[in-house]
Design a protein around this motif. Structure first.
Motif, PDB file in Angstrom:
ATOM      1  N   ASP A  72       0.838  -1.212   0.000  1.00 15.25           N
ATOM      2  CA  ASP A  72       0.000   0.000   0.000  1.00 15.25           C
ATOM      3  C   ASP A  72       0.869   1.257   0.000  1.00 15.25           C
ATOM      4  OD1 ASP A  72      -2.392  -1.375   0.083  1.00 15.25           O
ATOM      5  OD2 ASP A  72      -2.587  -1.269   2.278  1.00 15.25           O
ATOM      6  N   MET A  73       1.874   1.253   0.845  1.00 13.55           N
ATOM      7  CA  MET A  73       2.711   2.446   0.983  1.00 13.55           C
ATOM      8  C   MET A  73       3.438   2.777  -0.321  1.00 13.55           C
ATOM      9  SD  MET A  73       4.110   2.362   4.902  1.00 13.55           S
ATOM     10  CE  MET A  73       4.452   0.622   5.157  1.00 13.55           C
ATOM     11  N   MET A  74       3.667   1.759  -1.161  1.00 13.19           N
ATOM     12  CA  MET A  74       4.373   1.988  -2.430  1.00 13.19           C
ATOM     13  C   MET A  74       3.448   2.101  -3.638  1.00 13.19           C
ATOM     14  SD  MET A  74       7.778  -0.361  -2.147  1.00 13.19           S
ATOM     15  CE  MET A  74       6.902  -1.904  -1.890  1.00 13.19           C
ATOM     16  N   TYR A  75       2.247   1.538  -3.542  1.00 11.65           N
ATOM     17  CA  TYR A  75       1.405   1.406  -4.743  1.00 11.65           C
ATOM     18  C   TYR A  75       0.003   2.018  -4.651  1.00 11.65           C
ATOM     19  CZ  TYR A  75       4.650  -2.024  -6.804  1.00 11.65           C
ATOM     20  OH  TYR A  75       5.746  -2.642  -7.353  1.00 11.65           O
ATOM     21  N   LEU A  76      -0.482   2.267  -3.466  1.00 13.68           N
ATOM     22  CA  LEU A  76      -1.909   2.605  -3.312  1.00 13.68           C
ATOM     23  C   LEU A  76      -2.335   3.797  -4.176  1.00 13.68           C
ATOM     24  CD1 LEU A  76      -4.172   1.356  -1.594  1.00 13.68           C
ATOM     25  CD2 LEU A  76      -3.680   3.060   0.171  1.00 13.68           C
ATOM     26  N   ARG A  77      -3.491   3.634  -4.801  1.00 11.76           N
ATOM     27  CA  ARG A  77      -4.048   4.695  -5.638  1.00 11.76           C
ATOM     28  C   ARG A  77      -5.574   4.587  -5.519  1.00 11.76           C
ATOM     29  NH1 ARG A  77      -0.653   6.857 -10.238  1.00 11.76           N
ATOM     30  NH2 ARG A  77       0.652   5.017 -10.356  1.00 11.76           N
ATOM     31  N   TYR A  78      -6.220   4.099  -6.556  1.00 13.92           N
ATOM     32  CA  TYR A  78      -7.673   3.926  -6.526  1.00 13.92           C
ATOM     33  C   TYR A  78      -8.046   2.495  -6.155  1.00 13.92           C
ATOM     34  CZ  TYR A  78      -8.159   8.398  -8.917  1.00 13.92           C
ATOM     35  OH  TYR A  78      -8.125   9.723  -9.247  1.00 13.92           O
ATOM     36  N   THR A  79      -9.104   2.363  -5.382  1.00 12.90           N
ATOM     37  CA  THR A  79      -9.671   1.044  -5.092  1.00 12.90           C
ATOM     38  C   THR A  79     -11.192   1.137  -5.187  1.00 12.90           C
ATOM     39  OG1 THR A  79      -9.972   1.390  -2.700  1.00 12.90           O
ATOM     40  CG2 THR A  79      -7.832   0.525  -3.390  1.00 12.90           C
ATOM     41  N   ASP A  80     -11.852  -0.025  -5.167  1.00 11.66           N
ATOM     42  CA  ASP A  80     -13.307  -0.021  -5.002  1.00 11.66           C
ATOM     43  C   ASP A  80     -13.608  -0.015  -3.505  1.00 11.66           C
ATOM     44  OD1 ASP A  80     -12.997  -2.630  -4.053  1.00 11.66           O
ATOM     45  OD2 ASP A  80     -13.658  -3.569  -5.920  1.00 11.66           O
ATOM     46  N   LEU A 117     -16.930   2.983 -12.266  1.00 10.12           N
ATOM     47  CA  LEU A 117     -16.266   1.892 -11.537  1.00 10.12           C
ATOM     48  C   LEU A 117     -16.403   2.025 -10.024  1.00 10.12           C
ATOM     49  CD1 LEU A 117     -13.028   1.864 -13.679  1.00 10.12           C
ATOM     50  CD2 LEU A 117     -14.571  -0.093 -13.446  1.00 10.12           C
ATOM     51  N   ASN A 118     -17.008   3.133  -9.602  1.00 11.76           N
ATOM     52  CA  ASN A 118     -17.104   3.431  -8.169  1.00 11.76           C
ATOM     53  C   ASN A 118     -15.701   3.428  -7.524  1.00 11.76           C
ATOM     54  OD1 ASN A 118     -18.466   4.196  -5.932  1.00 11.76           O
ATOM     55  ND2 ASN A 118     -19.153   2.129  -5.357  1.00 11.76           N
ATOM     56  N   ALA A 119     -14.767   4.014  -8.258  1.00  2.00           N
ATOM     57  CA  ALA A 119     -13.376   4.051  -7.792  1.00  2.00           C
ATOM     58  C   ALA A 119     -13.154   5.224  -6.849  1.00  2.00           C
ATOM     59  CB  ALA A 119     -12.437   4.170  -8.990  1.00  2.00           C
ATOM     60  N   LYS A 120     -12.488   4.927  -5.745  1.00  2.00           N
ATOM     61  CA  LYS A 120     -12.192   5.990  -4.786  1.00  2.00           C
ATOM     62  C   LYS A 120     -10.680   6.074  -4.599  1.00  2.00           C
ATOM     63  CE  LYS A 120     -16.160   6.322  -1.681  1.00  2.00           C
ATOM     64  NZ  LYS A 120     -16.961   5.084  -1.615  1.00  2.00           N
ATOM     65  N   PHE A 121     -10.178   7.296  -4.575  1.00  4.88           N
ATOM     66  CA  PHE A 121      -8.766   7.479  -4.266  1.00  4.88           C
ATOM     67  C   PHE A 121      -8.568   7.187  -2.776  1.00  4.88           C
ATOM     68  CE2 PHE A 121      -4.755   9.965  -3.882  1.00  4.88           C
ATOM     69  CZ  PHE A 121      -4.068   9.344  -4.899  1.00  4.88           C
ATOM     70  N   TRP A 122      -7.362   6.733  -2.401  1.00  5.58           N
ATOM     71  CA  TRP A 122      -7.151   6.278  -1.015  1.00  5.58           C
ATOM     72  C   TRP A 122      -7.467   7.337   0.039  1.00  5.58           C
ATOM     73  CZ3 TRP A 122      -3.504   8.706   2.025  1.00  5.58           C
ATOM     74  CH2 TRP A 122      -2.499   9.434   1.375  1.00  5.58           C
ATOM     75  N   THR A 123      -7.277   8.604  -0.322  1.00  5.77           N
ATOM     76  CA  THR A 123      -7.546   9.670   0.663  1.00  5.77           C
ATOM     77  C   THR A 123      -9.034   9.751   1.008  1.00  5.77           C
ATOM     78  OG1 THR A 123      -7.650  11.229  -1.184  1.00  5.77           O
ATOM     79  CG2 THR A 123      -5.570  11.112   0.025  1.00  5.77           C
ATOM     80  N   GLU A 124      -9.894   9.303   0.076  1.00  2.66           N
ATOM     81  CA  GLU A 124     -11.338   9.383   0.299  1.00  2.66           C
ATOM     82  C   GLU A 124     -11.817   8.422   1.394  1.00  2.66           C
ATOM     83  OE1 GLU A 124     -13.853   9.793  -3.343  1.00  2.66           O
ATOM     84  OE2 GLU A 124     -11.943   9.551  -4.391  1.00  2.66           O
ATOM     85  N   PHE A 125     -10.975   7.462   1.739  1.00  3.84           N
ATOM     86  CA  PHE A 125     -11.340   6.511   2.802  1.00  3.84           C
ATOM     87  C   PHE A 125     -10.968   7.035   4.187  1.00  3.84           C
ATOM     88  CE2 PHE A 125     -11.199   3.832  -0.938  1.00  3.84           C
ATOM     89  CZ  PHE A 125     -12.269   2.966  -0.741  1.00  3.84           C
ATOM     90  N   LEU A 126     -10.241   8.134   4.242  1.00  2.00           N
ATOM     91  CA  LEU A 126      -9.754   8.611   5.538  1.00  2.00           C
ATOM     92  C   LEU A 126     -10.828   9.369   6.335  1.00  2.00           C
ATOM     93  CD1 LEU A 126      -6.149   9.758   4.493  1.00  2.00           C
ATOM     94  CD2 LEU A 126      -6.742   7.718   5.782  1.00  2.00           C
ATOM     95  N   GLU A 127     -11.893   9.778   5.643  1.00  2.00           N
ATOM     96  CA  GLU A 127     -13.055  10.439   6.248  1.00  2.00           C
ATOM     97  C   GLU A 127     -12.703  11.564   7.209  1.00  2.00           C
ATOM     98  OE1 GLU A 127     -15.852   7.485   7.591  1.00  2.00           O
ATOM     99  OE2 GLU A 127     -16.159   6.792   5.525  1.00  2.00           O
ATOM    100  N   ASN A 128     -12.458  11.255   8.489  1.00  2.00           N
ATOM    101  CA  ASN A 128     -12.155  12.313   9.459  1.00  2.00           C
ATOM    102  C   ASN A 128     -10.728  12.828   9.351  1.00  2.00           C
ATOM    103  OD1 ASN A 128     -14.734  12.275  10.577  1.00  2.00           O
ATOM    104  ND2 ASN A 128     -14.165  10.525  11.862  1.00  2.00           N
ATOM    105  N   GLY A 129      -9.924  12.087   8.642  1.00  2.00           N
ATOM    106  CA  GLY A 129      -8.551  12.534   8.442  1.00  2.00           C
ATOM    107  C   GLY A 129      -7.528  11.580   9.001  1.00  2.00           C
TER     108      GLY A 129
END
Ligand SMILES: [Mn+2]
Length: 255
Positions: free
Chosen positions: A137-145, A164-176
């Motif tokens: 993840d630390m080297m590759y993470l980008r978009y996931t479902d 594709l309902n693709a979300k960038f990894w930052t979108e999963f952080l919600e509160n930060g």
């Protein structure tokens, strides 16, 4: 990679290099001239696409710059372990890379954490301390479902993010994230670093502005506080060095 007790006046995080040696030199000179006593951290990806990969690597090593391991650097290290595998592509680097360069690469961590910031090549997942993040993840993470299965950029460019309902990894952080995260790997724009702000007051800053694609080499520059227990984020700024030319054609629409 903590540098003992050395006290710095600034921290600079410099974006992905891909062999852009002239721009890297310009950026380091600019930092040293305008902001002496800066701790420089690279998001790396020294390898592939560009014109002077080993020059960038030597420059980083000789200047004792800190850096996190990028996926392209990791690929080279993986190739080194088993040199006879199908690709001769890395052979050209290997015939010229020094033992010191290899030792420098092998010592690179997946992330660097300071009091109030984290530097990582690609991304992190929410709810996990840095010590438990997956190196991949630390080297590759980008978009996931939503089930956190990776979606390639190729697919996203073909079918669209929404479809594709693709979300960038930052979108999963919600509160930060717990601290500000500075990352490379994904070119959000070839003009400006990409800032995502969160409810808890933290932010993620994507610093890869695609220098190898003819964009910019960008650096986030932030002064340390007087008490030296973190940074004065209200004084954060971006330094930019424009690419001298397009060194590699991007297959993807930058969005
Ligand atoms: Mn990368």
């Amino acid at each position: 990679m903590e540098m003992g007790n050395k006290r710095y006046d600034y921290t600079a995080v410099v974006g992905d290099l891909h062999g852009s040696k002239i721009e890297m030199c310009e950026m380091i000179d600019l930092i040293n001239l305008r902001f002496p006593n800066t701790q420089i951290i690279l998001t790396s990806d020294f390898f592939d696409r560009g014109y002077d990969v080993l020059g960038c690597l030597a420059l980083a090593r000789e200047n004792k710059l800190e850096a996190v391991l990028g996926n392209h650097d990791y690929r080279f290290l993986k190739w080194l372990k088993n040199r006879d595998i199908n690709t001769s592509y890395y052979q050209s680097y290997y015939s010229e890379v020094s033992d010191d360069d290899i030792a420098y690469l092998r010592a690179l961590p997946y992330y660097i954490e300071l009091e109030d910031l984290i530097v990582v090549h690609a991304g992190i997942k929410p709810g996990l301390p840095m010590t438990r993040q997956d190196p991949h993840d630390m080297m590759y993470l980008r978009y996931t479902d939503n089930n956190r299965r990776s979606i390639s950029l190729k697919k996203i460019n073909k079918m669209g993010k929404t479809e594709l309902n693709a979300k960038f990894w930052t979108e999963f952080l919600e509160n930060g994230p717990p601290k500000n995260v500075i990352y490379g790997h994904h070119v959000h724009s070839t003009e400006e670093p990409f800032i995502t702000k969160f409810k808890n007051g933290t932010m993620c800053v994507g610093i890869d502005t695609g220098v190898v694609f003819g964009g910019m080499l960008s650096a986030l520059l932030v002064p340390r506080t007087i008490t030296n227990n973190g940074h004065d984020w209200s004084r954060m700024e971006f330094l930019k060095v424009k690419a001298k030319q397009v060194y590699h054609q991007s297959d993807f629409v930058v969005r």
